[in-house]
Scaffold this active site. Structure first.
Site, PDB file in Angstrom:
ATOM      1  N   TRP A  59      14.929 -31.362  -0.010  1.00 54.52           N
ATOM      2  CA  TRP A  59      15.370 -32.573  -0.710  1.00 54.52           C
ATOM      3  C   TRP A  59      16.426 -33.337   0.063  1.00 54.52           C
ATOM      4  CZ3 TRP A  59      11.806 -34.228  -3.539  1.00 54.52           C
ATOM      5  CH2 TRP A  59      10.971 -33.338  -4.208  1.00 54.52           C
ATOM      6  N   ASP A 100      23.523 -35.003  -4.871  1.00 55.59           N
ATOM      7  CA  ASP A 100      22.267 -34.841  -5.611  1.00 55.59           C
ATOM      8  C   ASP A 100      22.377 -33.545  -6.417  1.00 55.59           C
ATOM      9  OD1 ASP A 100      19.707 -34.372  -6.511  1.00 55.59           O
ATOM     10  OD2 ASP A 100      18.742 -34.403  -4.537  1.00 55.59           O
ATOM     11  N   LYS A 132      14.912 -31.279 -15.233  1.00 53.26           N
ATOM     12  CA  LYS A 132      15.152 -29.839 -15.125  1.00 53.26           C
ATOM     13  C   LYS A 132      16.095 -29.388 -16.245  1.00 53.26           C
ATOM     14  CE  LYS A 132      14.315 -30.752 -10.359  1.00 53.26           C
ATOM     15  NZ  LYS A 132      12.960 -30.342 -10.266  1.00 53.26           N
TER      16      LYS A 132
END
Ligand code: PMP
Length: 354
Positions: free
Chosen positions: A99, A166, A190
């Protein structure tokens, strides 16, 4: 019976949140309209937005210097929006996994990027440390939890420049000092709610300082000034976030859930370390309590183990193709009971094969 859902995202949601949403689909608040059919400027939705925002602030102890906005486009859009808004001359990034690598790639489309640390040499199985942060960059970008490789940053660096993070896969799972960050972003799917909404927490006076002519939709200031309703927001996604955060509050908030998360992680990793059939892939000190990556020492048995877990009602543990093996994602809403079921399946497998 709900499954033991170890999926990496969209992940399991609290059952109470799903049930409340089910009711809201047909008749929200006695309006005679479903939540997907009401105006985003109605007082009913306004109350949802305010409550969701308040819960984020309360649960994460967001200081007055910062504000909370809800955007669309996922964390992937943030990979681009961050450099669009903050990269003037140069930005520093840490390459910690898939990511953050994507974030780096996007930032390079906008301007100069320096990668100041990387764990690529060992397939991102650890979190880089001991790096020094240059003073001449506009910001440092870091990813708190690399979902695919199962590693987590345990201590955030003290930085001479603004830090942007992030937190898609571990937000609300542990206490964080928000004041250390100029901007935090997280796709909701999530720990916070369903896909379709992205949480952004940003320092108010950092927004709108880019000095560029940006499209309004990609400018944080637009959304800050319009309280997340510059354009039509994902009404239902924000409602589910609100229900999920109410559930989190009822669990004792972030401190309360961290205790459960830690019990789940301890139980699981102890099994990985003591069971002769399995091994973990991430450096022990950097292991993520959210995403646990593990392998069978003999990969020829993968299919057989998967079948056994399936019979126990376990879903979502097949590992990402870049790591292989298995990944158990243990997000906030996953009950401790589900981890016990997985651990028992691992024990049973070892017994059968012994
Ligand atoms: N960052 C991290 C840490 C993630 O786990 C994900 C999604 N799994 C993303 C970014 C991308 O999020 P999205 O799909 O919402 O764009």
């Amino acid at each position: 019976m709900r499954k033991h859902n170890f999926g990496a995202g969209p992940g399991i949601l609290p059952e109470s949140a799903v049930r409340k949403t089910q009711e809201a689909l047909l008749d929200f608040n006695g309006t005679g309209m479903g939540v997907m059919e009401i105006s985003h400027r109605s007082k009913d939705f306004d109350a949802v937005l305010s409550k969701a925002k308040l819960l984020v602030k309360e649960l994460l102890h967001v200081p007055d210097s910062h504000d909370v906005i809800f955007l669309q486009g996922g964390a992937s859009q943030q990979f681009a929006m961050v450099p669009m808004n903050f990269l003037k001359t140069k930005a520093a990034y840490i390459e910690q996994g898939t990511w953050s690598s994507k974030a780096i790639k996007e930032a390079k489309n906008i301007g100069e990027v320096v990668v100041i640390a990387s764990s690529k040499d060992k397939n991102f199985s650890y979190q880089p440390t001991g790096y020094s942060i240059p003073k001449d960059v506009d910001y440092l970008h870091i990813c708190s939890n690399e979902t695919i490789h199962g590693t987590q940053v345990k201590n955030f660096p003290d930085s001479p420049v603004p830090v942007i993070c992030d937190m898609s896969s571990d937000i609300f799972s542990r206490p964080v000092d928000i004041s250390k960050f100029d901007l935090i972003y997280a796709g909701a799917q999530k720990n916070m709610g369903p896909a379709g909404v992205t949480l952004v927490i940003l320092k108010k006076d950092a927004a709108g300082k880019h000095g560029k002519k940006l499209p309004a939709i990609f400018d944080y200031k637009t959304h800050l000034d319009n309280n997340s309703v510059y354009n039509t927001p994902p009404v239902i996604s924000i409602l589910v976030c609100m229900y999920t955060l109410e559930w989190l509050k009822s669990m004792g908030g972030v401190d309360g859930i961290q205790k459960v998360n830690s019990q789940k992680a301890t139980l699981f990793y102890n099994e990985v370390d003591s069971n002769p059939m399995f091994t973990g892939t991430a450096e022990k000190n950097d292991r993520s309590p959210m995403n646990a990556c593990f392998l069978l020492k003999d990969p020829a048995l993968d299919e057989e183990f998967l079948n056994l877990t399936k019979k126990a009602g376990i879903v979502g543990i097949k590992g990402h193709r870049s790591v292989g093996g298995f990944r158990a994602s243990m997000y906030n809403a996953l009950p401790l009971e589900s981890v016990k079921v997985l651990v028992n399946a691992m024990k049973e497998f070892a017994n059968v094969k012994a």
